[in-house]
Motif scaffolding. Structure first.
Motif, PDB file in Angstrom:
ATOM      1  N   SER A   1       0.822  -1.199   0.000  1.00 48.73           N
ATOM      2  CA  SER A   1       0.000   0.000   0.000  1.00 48.73           C
ATOM      3  C   SER A   1       0.858   1.251   0.000  1.00 48.73           C
ATOM      4  O   SER A   1       2.003   1.251   0.453  1.00 48.73           O
ATOM      5  N   ASP A   2       0.292   2.335  -0.513  1.00 49.46           N
ATOM      6  CA  ASP A   2       0.975   3.612  -0.565  1.00 49.46           C
ATOM      7  C   ASP A   2       0.987   4.224   0.831  1.00 49.46           C
ATOM      8  O   ASP A   2      -0.069   4.518   1.398  1.00 49.46           O
TER       9      ASP A   2
ATOM     10  N   ALA B   1      -1.009   7.528   1.267  1.00 49.32           N
ATOM     11  CA  ALA B   1      -2.460   7.524   1.098  1.00 49.32           C
ATOM     12  C   ALA B   1      -3.183   7.561   2.441  1.00 49.32           C
ATOM     13  O   ALA B   1      -2.620   7.159   3.469  1.00 49.32           O
TER      14      ALA B   1
ATOM     15  N   ALA C   1       1.910   8.686   6.203  1.00 49.70           N
ATOM     16  CA  ALA C   1       3.035   7.778   6.420  1.00 49.70           C
ATOM     17  C   ALA C   1       3.676   7.990   7.787  1.00 49.70           C
ATOM     18  O   ALA C   1       4.172   7.048   8.404  1.00 49.70           O
TER      19      ALA C   1
ATOM     20  N   HIS D   1       8.482  10.784   4.592  1.00 48.18           N
ATOM     21  CA  HIS D   1       7.701  11.097   3.389  1.00 48.18           C
ATOM     22  C   HIS D   1       7.041  12.471   3.508  1.00 48.18           C
ATOM     23  O   HIS D   1       5.844  12.629   3.251  1.00 48.18           O
TER      24      HIS D   1
END
Length: 252
Positions: free
Chosen positions: A2-3, A6, A34, A158
């Motif tokens: 998964s990202d 997101a 993140a 991130h």
């Protein structure tokens, strides 16, 4: 896979008494989900319905973020809270850095919130350079980034590598508006503060704990982490203590 940037969402499961408990977490300024995803996953594994929205202007470019401000971020977190509260019997709110600021803002407006748990939240600063923002934001679009203040090696937040100054000025203005509202917060409060933080100085936690009206307010010091403590050496302390806090303040 998964990202990590997101939004995160888990539906949770009702407890033995049929009640559903929700936890709304917010990431910080120039960051993304993140930075708190492991925290969210830990609480979701306990059966809570967890939401981590991606705030407007985040997860893309700092230039896009410079076109957003506190109104956009607070409206997004308000919407996320309303959606989660409609599905759950009790809701706890929390966040990292500006995410903690947003959680405190929500608690000042919603006395029904069961509890607030924040990590290195900001409502003030001793950094005199911020006094230049009203002028500087019109001259310089960005400065070096604030993201990545992590003691643990090899960990990536991130976040943006630049700090958009118009967006930062909006956040600092929001601090000024929130400070007089802190006494409106009555919900139980758990504050995590890093002993060494290169982004938010201790004056914020001190002011929050002094001004809120919460009879149940506690600070836990994180001795081995920098600002993004949710990804740092003391992350397990945050996860475990916040899970115990959520269980306690949402008990029937």
């Amino acid at each position: 896979m998964s990202d990590p940037i997101a939004p995160f969402a888990s539906e949770g499961t009702p407890g033995p008494d049929g009640r559903r408990v929700g936890v709304l977490l917010s990431h910080g300024f120039t960051g993304s989900p993140a930075s708190i995803r492991p925290w969210a996953e830990h609480l979701a594994a306990r059966g809570y319905a967890v939401r981590v929205p991606l705030l407007p202007g985040h997860g893309t470019t700092w230039q896009e973020m410079n076109r957003t401000g506190w109104k956009d971020w607070s409206e997004a977190i308000e919407t996320a809270y309303a959606d989660l509260a409609a599905q759950c019997d009790r809701v706890v709110v929390g966040g990292l850095s500006m995410g903690g600021t947003l959680a405190l803002w929500l608690a000042s407006r919603h006395p029904e919130i069961a509890g607030v748990t924040v990590v290195n939240p900001a409502v003030t600063s001793t950094n005199k350079q911020l006094l230049l923002l009203p002028v500087l934001k019109h001259v310089v679009p960005s400065m070096p980034g604030l993201a990545g203040d992590i003691k643990k090696s090899g960990v990536v937040e991130h976040g943006y590598d630049r700090t958009p100054l118009r967006a930062l000025a909006s956040l600092v203005d929001a601090w000024k508006a929130l400070r007089p509202e802190l006494p409106a917060i009555t919900a139980p409060l758990l504050v995590f503060r890093s002993a060494e933080d290169h982004v938010v100085d201790p004056s914020s936690a001190r002011m929050i704990l002094q001004r809120v009206s919460s009879r149940d307010a506690r600070e836990i010091l994180l001795p081995d982490s920098y600002h993004v403590a949710t990804l740092d050496n003391d992350a397990a302390t945050i996860f475990d203590e916040s899970a115990r806090f959520v269980e306690r303040v949402t008990a029937p």
